[in-house]
Design a protein around this motif. Sequence first.
Motif, PDB file in Angstrom:
ATOM      1  N   GLU A   8       0.813  -1.249   0.054  1.00 55.15           N
ATOM      2  CA  GLU A   8       0.204  -0.011   0.025  1.00 55.15           C
ATOM      3  C   GLU A   8       0.797   1.308  -0.111  1.00 55.15           C
ATOM      4  O   GLU A   8       0.704   2.111  -0.488  1.00 55.15           O
ATOM      5  CB  GLU A   8      -0.904  -0.118   1.150  1.00 55.15           C
ATOM      6  CG  GLU A   8      -2.178   1.277   1.353  1.00 55.15           C
ATOM      7  CD  GLU A   8      -2.838   1.119   2.535  1.00 55.15           C
ATOM      8  OE1 GLU A   8      -3.471   2.164   2.782  1.00 55.15           O
ATOM      9  OE2 GLU A   8      -2.841   0.082   3.341  1.00 55.15           O
ATOM     10  N   VAL A   9       1.866   1.288   0.698  1.00 56.93           N
ATOM     11  CA  VAL A   9       2.808   2.551   0.945  1.00 56.93           C
ATOM     12  C   VAL A   9       3.635   2.434  -0.553  1.00 56.93           C
ATOM     13  O   VAL A   9       3.880   3.575  -1.123  1.00 56.93           O
ATOM     14  CB  VAL A   9       3.972   2.074   1.993  1.00 56.93           C
ATOM     15  CG1 VAL A   9       5.010   3.256   1.796  1.00 56.93           C
ATOM     16  CG2 VAL A   9       3.012   2.255   3.169  1.00 56.93           C
ATOM     17  N   SER A  10       4.104   1.263  -1.079  1.00 49.11           N
ATOM     18  CA  SER A  10       4.682   1.287  -2.153  1.00 49.11           C
ATOM     19  C   SER A  10       3.947   1.830  -3.548  1.00 49.11           C
ATOM     20  O   SER A  10       4.497   2.632  -4.202  1.00 49.11           O
ATOM     21  CB  SER A  10       5.370  -0.018  -2.460  1.00 49.11           C
ATOM     22  OG  SER A  10       5.991  -0.049  -3.769  1.00 49.11           O
ATOM     23  N   LEU A  76      12.427   3.626   6.748  1.00 51.13           N
ATOM     24  CA  LEU A  76      11.469   3.640   8.000  1.00 51.13           C
ATOM     25  C   LEU A  76      11.153   1.911   8.098  1.00 51.13           C
ATOM     26  O   LEU A  76      11.176   1.489   9.212  1.00 51.13           O
ATOM     27  CB  LEU A  76      10.580   4.646   7.587  1.00 51.13           C
ATOM     28  CG  LEU A  76       9.386   4.457   8.540  1.00 51.13           C
ATOM     29  CD1 LEU A  76       9.684   4.827   9.884  1.00 51.13           C
ATOM     30  CD2 LEU A  76       8.116   5.282   8.081  1.00 51.13           C
ATOM     31  N   PHE A  77      10.772   1.484   7.060  1.00 50.41           N
ATOM     32  CA  PHE A  77      10.200   0.028   7.198  1.00 50.41           C
ATOM     33  C   PHE A  77      11.173  -0.948   7.328  1.00 50.41           C
ATOM     34  O   PHE A  77      10.825  -1.935   7.832  1.00 50.41           O
ATOM     35  CB  PHE A  77       9.281  -0.273   6.041  1.00 50.41           C
ATOM     36  CG  PHE A  77       7.959   0.498   5.954  1.00 50.41           C
ATOM     37  CD1 PHE A  77       6.956  -0.131   6.971  1.00 50.41           C
ATOM     38  CD2 PHE A  77       7.739   1.812   5.196  1.00 50.41           C
ATOM     39  CE1 PHE A  77       5.767   0.752   7.145  1.00 50.41           C
ATOM     40  CE2 PHE A  77       6.555   2.500   5.305  1.00 50.41           C
ATOM     41  CZ  PHE A  77       5.594   1.879   6.300  1.00 50.41           C
ATOM     42  N   ALA A  78      12.456  -0.569   6.928  1.00 49.40           N
ATOM     43  CA  ALA A  78      13.389  -1.495   7.117  1.00 49.40           C
ATOM     44  C   ALA A  78      14.050  -1.773   8.782  1.00 49.40           C
ATOM     45  O   ALA A  78      14.340  -2.465   9.075  1.00 49.40           O
ATOM     46  CB  ALA A  78      14.828  -1.310   6.260  1.00 49.40           C
ATOM     47  N   ASP A  82       6.849  -2.681  11.675  1.00 47.94           N
ATOM     48  CA  ASP A  82       5.681  -2.524  12.227  1.00 47.94           C
ATOM     49  C   ASP A  82       5.060  -0.922  12.151  1.00 47.94           C
ATOM     50  O   ASP A  82       4.255  -0.598  12.764  1.00 47.94           O
ATOM     51  CB  ASP A  82       5.314  -3.039  13.486  1.00 47.94           C
ATOM     52  CG  ASP A  82       6.307  -2.405  14.601  1.00 47.94           C
ATOM     53  OD1 ASP A  82       6.995  -1.830  14.019  1.00 47.94           O
ATOM     54  OD2 ASP A  82       5.900  -2.643  16.022  1.00 47.94           O
ATOM     55  N   ALA A  83       6.002  -0.186  11.205  1.00 47.79           N
ATOM     56  CA  ALA A  83       5.525   1.528  11.165  1.00 47.79           C
ATOM     57  C   ALA A  83       3.881   1.396  10.748  1.00 47.79           C
ATOM     58  O   ALA A  83       3.447   0.604   9.963  1.00 47.79           O
ATOM     59  CB  ALA A  83       6.224   2.105  10.389  1.00 47.79           C
ATOM     60  N   GLU A  84       3.311   2.321  11.038  1.00 48.81           N
ATOM     61  CA  GLU A  84       2.093   2.546  10.852  1.00 48.81           C
ATOM     62  C   GLU A  84       1.760   2.977   9.334  1.00 48.81           C
ATOM     63  O   GLU A  84       2.307   4.165   8.970  1.00 48.81           O
ATOM     64  CB  GLU A  84       1.368   3.876  11.628  1.00 48.81           C
ATOM     65  CG  GLU A  84      -0.124   3.869  11.410  1.00 48.81           C
ATOM     66  CD  GLU A  84      -0.960   2.724  11.725  1.00 48.81           C
ATOM     67  OE1 GLU A  84      -1.894   2.145  10.981  1.00 48.81           O
ATOM     68  OE2 GLU A  84      -0.684   1.938  12.735  1.00 48.81           O
ATOM     69  N   VAL A  85       1.338   2.029   8.685  1.00 44.68           N
ATOM     70  CA  VAL A  85       1.023   2.023   7.061  1.00 44.68           C
ATOM     71  C   VAL A  85      -0.041   3.223   6.727  1.00 44.68           C
ATOM     72  O   VAL A  85       0.421   3.971   5.827  1.00 44.68           O
ATOM     73  CB  VAL A  85       0.647   0.832   6.514  1.00 44.68           C
ATOM     74  CG1 VAL A  85       0.301   0.880   5.257  1.00 44.68           C
ATOM     75  CG2 VAL A  85       1.600  -0.395   6.664  1.00 44.68           C
ATOM     76  N   GLU A  91       0.680  10.709   4.553  1.00 44.63           N
ATOM     77  CA  GLU A  91       1.588  11.731   4.381  1.00 44.63           C
ATOM     78  C   GLU A  91       1.905  11.733   2.907  1.00 44.63           C
ATOM     79  O   GLU A  91       1.978  12.929   2.283  1.00 44.63           O
ATOM     80  CB  GLU A  91       2.788  11.489   5.138  1.00 44.63           C
ATOM     81  CG  GLU A  91       2.505  11.636   6.593  1.00 44.63           C
ATOM     82  CD  GLU A  91       3.360  12.617   7.310  1.00 44.63           C
ATOM     83  OE1 GLU A  91       3.573  13.806   6.852  1.00 44.63           O
ATOM     84  OE2 GLU A  91       4.161  12.277   8.282  1.00 44.63           O
ATOM     85  N   LEU A  92       2.167  10.576   2.220  1.00 41.38           N
ATOM     86  CA  LEU A  92       2.277  10.548   0.670  1.00 41.38           C
ATOM     87  C   LEU A  92       1.205  11.086  -0.058  1.00 41.38           C
ATOM     88  O   LEU A  92       1.255  11.736  -0.933  1.00 41.38           O
ATOM     89  CB  LEU A  92       2.725   9.062   0.278  1.00 41.38           C
ATOM     90  CG  LEU A  92       4.238   8.638   1.056  1.00 41.38           C
ATOM     91  CD1 LEU A  92       4.408   7.055   0.645  1.00 41.38           C
ATOM     92  CD2 LEU A  92       5.403   9.411   0.602  1.00 41.38           C
TER      93      LEU A  92
END
Length: 99
Positions: A8-10, A76-78, A82-85, A91-92
């Motif tokens: 979803e972030v990608s 961030l995800f590396a 469990d960062a908030e997707v 933000e993006l």
Amino acid sequence: MRSPVPQEVSDELRRVVERWRQLPLDHALSRMPLTSALVQRLADRVAGLRGTPARPVPDLGPATVMDQLTVMVYDLFATQPDAEVTDVVSELSGIRHSL
């Protein structure tokens, strides 16, 4: 090797980058402060998670800011899988809608 960035972030990051590449230079320059601020927030967050001092992200201009954003999202995800997707996507998406 699989990317640590959730799909979803990608997907949203890809949309932002594609839109950025379509911008006239003057418009991209006008959106640099907003975009650079997000890059810096992500860099500061990653530094905090790693226990290292936060440092300013250099302003390398509109030609490279999307690369900087991509690296910081990855970091961030590396660093925090469990960062908030939802927060990152929001933000993006905010950046993309401002373009």
